[in-house]
Design a protein around this motif. Structure first.
Motif, PDB file in Angstrom:
ATOM      1  N   GLN A   1      74.730  55.324  -9.689  1.00  0.00           N
ATOM      2  CA  GLN A   1      73.446  54.737 -10.059  1.00  0.00           C
ATOM      3  C   GLN A   1      73.520  53.940 -11.356  1.00  0.00           C
ATOM      4  OE1 GLN A   1      74.265  57.969  -9.625  1.00  0.00           O
ATOM      5  NE2 GLN A   1      72.736  59.339 -10.516  1.00  0.00           N
TER       6      GLN A   1
ATOM      7  N   PHE B   1      73.715  50.157 -11.158  1.00  0.00           N
ATOM      8  CA  PHE B   1      72.557  49.383 -10.726  1.00  0.00           C
ATOM      9  C   PHE B   1      72.134  48.362 -11.777  1.00  0.00           C
ATOM     10  CE2 PHE B   1      67.790  49.465  -9.513  1.00  0.00           C
ATOM     11  CZ  PHE B   1      67.957  48.402  -8.639  1.00  0.00           C
TER      12      PHE B   1
ATOM     13  N   VAL C   1      66.036  54.259 -12.028  1.00  0.00           N
ATOM     14  CA  VAL C   1      66.247  53.237 -11.004  1.00  0.00           C
ATOM     15  C   VAL C   1      64.936  52.818 -10.332  1.00  0.00           C
ATOM     16  CG1 VAL C   1      68.610  54.034 -10.582  1.00  0.00           C
ATOM     17  CG2 VAL C   1      66.783  54.849  -9.112  1.00  0.00           C
TER      18      VAL C   1
ATOM     19  N   ALA D   1      64.175  48.900 -10.138  1.00  0.00           N
ATOM     20  CA  ALA D   1      63.967  48.263  -8.834  1.00  0.00           C
ATOM     21  C   ALA D   1      62.657  47.495  -8.817  1.00  0.00           C
ATOM     22  CB  ALA D   1      63.984  49.319  -7.723  1.00  0.00           C
TER      23      ALA D   1
ATOM     24  N   TYR E   1      66.664  49.309  -3.939  1.00  0.00           N
ATOM     25  CA  TYR E   1      67.665  50.353  -4.212  1.00  0.00           C
ATOM     26  C   TYR E   1      67.617  51.366  -3.083  1.00  0.00           C
ATOM     27  CZ  TYR E   1      70.173  53.933  -6.990  1.00  0.00           C
ATOM     28  OH  TYR E   1      71.076  54.852  -7.463  1.00  0.00           O
TER      29      TYR E   1
END
Length: 250
Positions: free
Chosen positions: A179, A182, A202, A206, A213
């Protein structure tokens, strides 16, 4: 016909280009057992359940993606680590583990095998040590449809963050607990990032970046590399190989 353990370790080390990686745990032989290898059991993680299953099927070597002796962990051989290592030693069972080298191999690696499983076309690499892959879907689909496709292929529901109607064509992915990748991936020309796990940040990234994601499961996304490596060794060396599919919901 059995082969020498050292010969097997040397072969895998060259095949996976182990020497080029900076990793969080030792790659290769972690616990020494029988000097000859005839029957390999493969599993994602060297858990007590995997060791028991390897012993039960008559294997002399357990080959995994997640082994022991991780950077920063307690080095003492106590409790669960004592139980696991005690079982390996009592049954003269080798433990071979390959972490980042098995993620990154262009054919047998977890990322390459996930692409094959999901039907993704690889177009490039990104991230630290080029661990992450870039690619495309053969046919664009909505985030909701892609999430359902991944869930069907990996046989567990995937967590999708973003507008479910968002069209997805270009993707980046890195299996397992990637993660942290990302942040870098969200600055690339992609529509969606796929990995195994999700952290709190996240969701916000996103929403704010516009890049979707998908968290499809750490275990679920990393089941295929060690299995592919085992199948390769069975063909290359005429060894007996048994894959241990031990469910993990994470």
């Amino acid at each position: 016909m059995p082969i020498q353990r050292q010969e097997l370790e040397n072969y895998i080390g060259q095949l996976l280009a182990v020497a080029r990686f900076k990793d969080y745990a030792p790659n290769g032989l972690q616990v020494e057992g029988n000097s000859e290898v005839a029957h390999i059991a493969t599993a994602v993680t060297a858990s007590a359940a995997a060791i028991d299953a390897a012993i039960a099927c008559g294997a002399d070597t357990l080959l995994v993606h997640h082994g022991y002796f991780w950077k920063g962990e307690d080095p003492t051989i106590t409790r669960t680590k004592k139980l696991r290592i005690g079982k390996l030693l009592a049954h003269d069972l080798n433990l071979l583990a390959y972490h980042l080298p098995l993620d990154a191999h262009p054919e047998l690696g977890n990322n390459a095998q996930l692409a094959k499983k999901l039907g993704l076309r690889v177009t490039g690499q990104f991230g630290e040590q080029d661990l992450g892959l870039l690619g495309e879907l053969p046919v664009p689909m909505s985030l909701e449809t892609l999430s359902q496709h991944i869930g069907l292929q990996l046989q567990r529901p995937a967590l999708a963050l973003g507008d479910p109607r968002k069209p997805i064509h270009k993707v980046a992915w890195c299996t397992g607990g990637a993660q942290s990748y990302f942040r870098e991936a969200s600055n690339l020309d992609i529509d969606c990032f796929i990995t195994g796990e999700a952290s709190e940040f996240v969701t916000h990234l996103a929403q704010e970046s516009g890049v979707a994601y998908i968290a499809a499961g750490h275990h679920a996304t990393e089941r295929f590399g060690v299995q592919a490596l085992g199948e390769h060794l069975a063909t290359e060396w005429a060894l007996q190989v048994t894959h241990l599919e031990l469910d993990n919901p994470v």
